[in-house]
Write an enzyme that holds these catalytic residues in place. Sequence first.
Site, mmCIF file in Angstrom:
data_model
loop_
_atom_site.group_PDB
_atom_site.id
_atom_site.type_symbol
_atom_site.label_atom_id
_atom_site.label_comp_id
_atom_site.label_asym_id
_atom_site.label_seq_id
_atom_site.Cartn_x
_atom_site.Cartn_y
_atom_site.Cartn_z
ATOM 1 N N ARG A 228 -0.314 11.171 -3.006
ATOM 2 C CA ARG A 228 -1.077 12.426 -3.042
ATOM 3 C C ARG A 228 -0.639 13.209 -4.276
ATOM 4 O O ARG A 228 0.523 13.105 -4.709
ATOM 5 C CB ARG A 228 -0.794 13.282 -1.806
ATOM 6 N N HIS A 276 -9.200 9.018 -7.359
ATOM 7 C CA HIS A 276 -8.927 8.820 -5.928
ATOM 8 C C HIS A 276 -9.769 7.651 -5.370
ATOM 9 O O HIS A 276 -10.543 7.817 -4.425
ATOM 10 C CB HIS A 276 -9.196 10.113 -5.136
HETATM 11 P P1 NAP Z 1 2.362 5.266 6.774
HETATM 12 O O1 NAP Z 1 2.005 3.973 7.423
HETATM 13 O O2 NAP Z 1 2.540 6.474 7.608
HETATM 14 O O3 NAP Z 1 3.699 5.006 5.943
HETATM 15 C C1 NAP Z 1 4.415 6.054 5.361
HETATM 16 C C2 NAP Z 1 5.771 5.551 4.911
HETATM 17 O O4 NAP Z 1 6.456 6.620 4.250
HETATM 18 C C3 NAP Z 1 6.661 5.100 6.077
HETATM 19 O O5 NAP Z 1 7.392 3.962 5.718
HETATM 20 C C4 NAP Z 1 7.592 6.305 6.253
HETATM 21 O O6 NAP Z 1 8.881 5.989 6.758
HETATM 22 C C5 NAP Z 1 7.743 6.763 4.819
HETATM 23 N N1 NAP Z 1 8.168 8.169 4.771
HETATM 24 C C6 NAP Z 1 7.531 9.264 5.244
HETATM 25 N N2 NAP Z 1 8.260 10.374 5.025
HETATM 26 C C7 NAP Z 1 9.386 9.960 4.417
HETATM 27 C C8 NAP Z 1 10.542 10.638 3.946
HETATM 28 N N3 NAP Z 1 10.668 11.958 4.054
HETATM 29 N N4 NAP Z 1 11.525 9.901 3.366
HETATM 30 C C9 NAP Z 1 11.399 8.557 3.272
HETATM 31 N N5 NAP Z 1 10.323 7.854 3.693
HETATM 32 C C10 NAP Z 1 9.333 8.556 4.261
HETATM 33 O O7 NAP Z 1 1.294 5.630 5.647
HETATM 34 P P2 NAP Z 1 0.288 4.644 4.886
HETATM 35 O O8 NAP Z 1 -0.872 4.302 5.739
HETATM 36 O O9 NAP Z 1 1.070 3.534 4.283
HETATM 37 O O10 NAP Z 1 -0.268 5.630 3.737
HETATM 38 C C11 NAP Z 1 0.609 6.259 2.833
HETATM 39 C C12 NAP Z 1 -0.130 7.319 2.045
HETATM 40 O O11 NAP Z 1 -1.003 6.715 1.089
HETATM 41 C C13 NAP Z 1 -1.083 8.216 2.844
HETATM 42 O O12 NAP Z 1 -0.385 9.225 3.538
HETATM 43 C C14 NAP Z 1 -1.988 8.766 1.754
HETATM 44 O O13 NAP Z 1 -1.427 9.950 1.232
HETATM 45 C C15 NAP Z 1 -1.974 7.679 0.694
HETATM 46 N N6 NAP Z 1 -3.292 7.007 0.552
HETATM 47 C C16 NAP Z 1 -3.926 7.072 -0.633
HETATM 48 C C17 NAP Z 1 -5.132 6.410 -0.808
HETATM 49 C C18 NAP Z 1 -5.808 6.415 -2.135
HETATM 50 O O14 NAP Z 1 -6.922 5.869 -2.259
HETATM 51 N N7 NAP Z 1 -5.216 6.972 -3.165
HETATM 52 C C19 NAP Z 1 -5.691 5.677 0.251
HETATM 53 C C20 NAP Z 1 -5.004 5.654 1.462
HETATM 54 C C21 NAP Z 1 -3.811 6.307 1.608
HETATM 55 P P3 NAP Z 1 9.060 5.452 8.262
HETATM 56 O O15 NAP Z 1 8.405 4.096 8.282
HETATM 57 O O16 NAP Z 1 10.521 5.357 8.408
HETATM 58 O O17 NAP Z 1 8.381 6.438 9.152
HETATM 59 C C1 GLV Z 2 -7.165 8.371 1.366
HETATM 60 O O1 GLV Z 2 -6.661 8.959 0.466
HETATM 61 C C2 GLV Z 2 -6.572 8.237 2.666
HETATM 62 O O2 GLV Z 2 -5.579 8.924 2.939
HETATM 63 O O3 GLV Z 2 -7.108 7.444 3.469
#
Ligand code: NAP
Ligand code: GLV
Length: 313
Positions: A228, A276
Amino acid sequence: MNFLYYCQGEDGSLLNAVREQLGESHRLFDWLNDTDIPLKDIDAAIVWLPPDEFFNGLDNLTHVFALAAGVDHLLQHPSLPAEVNVVRLRDAGMAEQMAEYALYGTLHAQRKMQEFSNAQINHQWSHDISAKAAFETRLGILGAGALGTKVAQRLSLNGYPVKCWSRSEKQLPSPIQSLHGQDTIDEFLNQSDVLVCLLPLTEATQGILNSELFEKLPPGAFLINPGRGGHLVDNDLISALDSGHLSGALLDVFHNEPLVAEHPFWNHPQVIVTPHVAAKSVPAKSAEQIIYSINCVERGETPPGLVNRLRGY
Ligand code: NAP
Ligand code: GLV
């Protein structure tokens, strides 16, 4: 259950997929096109970037299904009641795309493609630009969730040594290394030639990509941020690039989107901007996941992807 749907900027395919999979037993109202929506009878909302007033009058709302992996926008939404359960998407077709995005950025950095592009502008045959091998280019992924884990697996298969960093301990398949917690962050950063941010945006991760963090990366490191915009301190990145400490950045997300025309990232020679698009949820998979979660809720079970609102993800 009765549902209210809002998805900013979609072409209707997601709404159709959700409607089709919900079937006749539920009622689905489209906030943008339906009139006379019985607000007090709405049990759950299915949303992406709803307008500020969206939740007003939804007095019996119990669940919000986010059409996204990241729920930072939703948790800050001015009319979302504090007690409502928020459920997010997990992968929904995004992890493969995210792996491609990270692979592109990593190859761009490792094979010094920016230097070749700049040389081309000057018609220079820069035979002396030499790239490191994949096995010498260490990848660090902040976040080992649905997306970070897939990125790690894909990049590892491509020969990059990969480390992930997360809040809690993880067992990831060898040779991927997994570190967790604040005690390991310096060790993790010191060994990340390419850093990918796939953390959720929370109070704990806001502004994490700042000067202090950049100084801990090896000289010449490259940043990929599809997390983000709020993770990044923009001016700190520009300083780190201008000083030569960082070699470049691939950025997909910004504090304000669309990125304003005057923003220095657009013209910076070491920055690649994408709008994005790193990973878009696949309508059929998103609908399938939401229906699965709805069925869980109706059976009184915890749906996968239920957000811990205190933790922020
Ligand atoms: P997720 O499954 O919730 O994974 C988040 C990871 O971050 C987990 O491993 C979590 O640790 C770790 N984390 C969270 N807070 C932390 C902290 N304070 N210190 C250390 N590690 C921390 O999320 P996801 O589905 O992989 O998605 C991640 C992010 O990608 C989304 O939140 C979004 O912002 C972004 N995104 C972007 C796009 C785009 O097109 N640009 C698309 C989709 C998503 P734990 O496993 O220990 O809880
Ligand atoms: C896109 O940025 C998502 O969080 O799915």
